[in-house]
Design a protein around this motif. Structure first.
Motif, PDB file in Angstrom:
ATOM      1  N   LYS A 194      20.614  36.397  21.194  1.00  0.00           N
ATOM      2  CA  LYS A 194      20.958  35.410  22.230  1.00  0.00           C
ATOM      3  C   LYS A 194      19.824  34.403  22.438  1.00  0.00           C
ATOM      4  O   LYS A 194      20.062  33.198  22.588  1.00  0.00           O
ATOM      5  N   ASP A 195      18.580  34.878  22.447  1.00  0.00           N
ATOM      6  CA  ASP A 195      17.444  33.980  22.637  1.00  0.00           C
ATOM      7  C   ASP A 195      17.332  32.997  21.479  1.00  0.00           C
ATOM      8  O   ASP A 195      16.983  31.824  21.672  1.00  0.00           O
ATOM      9  N   THR A 210      20.414  27.837  29.500  1.00  0.00           N
ATOM     10  CA  THR A 210      19.895  29.133  29.930  1.00  0.00           C
ATOM     11  C   THR A 210      20.561  30.275  29.170  1.00  0.00           C
ATOM     12  O   THR A 210      20.051  31.388  29.144  1.00  0.00           O
ATOM     13  N   GLU A 211      21.703  29.982  28.560  1.00  0.00           N
ATOM     14  CA  GLU A 211      22.422  31.003  27.797  1.00  0.00           C
ATOM     15  C   GLU A 211      23.274  30.310  26.739  1.00  0.00           C
ATOM     16  O   GLU A 211      23.872  29.261  26.988  1.00  0.00           O
TER      17      GLU A 211
END
Length: 265
Positions: A194-195, A210-211
């Protein structure tokens, strides 16, 4: 992308001054979606209420030209409708677990007719390969194989992405080479990286988020859904080069993440 493609309802969002990101043509995307699907919504012309469409849940097989194959009973209302009027449409949708109106879908229009005797063995093999359990009723006397001869195709790739695909373009297109691996790639990236997706969006889509969630992937690139200060938006990111296997996809993702981290540092 085909000349018939149309973008409405939504703009490309921030960064629209950038060159368009390469994507497979609508014909290829339609073939891929129909290839991945297993069940569609078949609409036939009602015999009981002339002129009205009659919808049915319909499993289908698929031949090498992308034509859906159906195993249907003479007792079924849709079969009776087809015997009176072969015109029909088949809607196939992508199941991504998100907003259904934001997901891809394709509608095939065509004539659904009994498959000729000489072609039945091949149709049977193709259908049983998808639906093993149908072996229990495939030989019932009231069941027969029908095939849709496609005359036109309408593809919707989500909000603002839509267009017609000719029958000839659809027939000569092929499913994306990553089609059978798409679900696994998406699950892996969203579960374990995800990062990295946030970094890729910042570097290659020029979007702070942020996501980031991977929603689709193909030989030329991928789509992400991003949570940004301005709300949720989507972005298309091109691969550094075309990929044709999960191994090549993994290698290119690693290279792109390395580039993104170098830029961040």
């Amino acid at each position: 992308m085909t000349n018939s493609s149309v973008r409405k309802h939504a703009g490309p969002g921030p960064g629209s001054d950038q060159p368009p990101v390469p994507e497979p043509a609508f014909g290829e995307r339609a073939r891929t979606l129909v290839y991945l699907g297993r069940i569609g919504s078949l609409s036939t012309v009602s015999r009981k209420q002339p002129g009205f469409p009659f919808g049915s849940v319909m499993p289908y097989g698929l031949d090498d030209h992308g034509r859906p194959i159906f195993l249907i009973s003479t007792m079924a209302m849709h079969t009776q409708n087809l015997q009176a009027d072969p015109r029909a449409s088949l809607l196939v949708t992508q199941d991504d677990g998100g907003d259904p109106l934001g997901a891809s879908r394709v509608t095939l229009l065509g004539n659904v007719l009994p498959i000729p005797e000489l072609e039945l063995a091949e149709a049977r093999e193709l259908y049983l390969a998808r639906y093993t359990n149908s072996k229990y009723w495939v030989d019932f006397e009231d069941f027969s194989f029908y095939r849709m001869n496609v005359v036109d195709v309408y593809y919707v790739g989500g909000f603002g992405v839509m267009g017609w695909v000719s029958d000839s373009e659809y027939a000569r297109s092929q499913p994306d080479p990553l089609a059978d691996s798409t679900a696994e790639i998406i699950q892996h990236m969203n579960a374990d990286h995800k990062d990295a997706l946030v970094l890729l969006a910042r570097k290659f889509a020029r979007t702070e988020s942020t996501e980031a969630t991977l929603t689709a992937v193909d030989r030329l690139g991928f789509h992400v859904r991003l949570k940004t200060p301005d709300g949720v938006r989507g972005a298309r990111i091109a691969f550094l080069r075309e990929v044709r296997s999960p191994a090549e996809t993994r290698k290119v993702f690693v290279e792109m993440v390395q580039q993104a981290r170098s830029s961040a540092g």
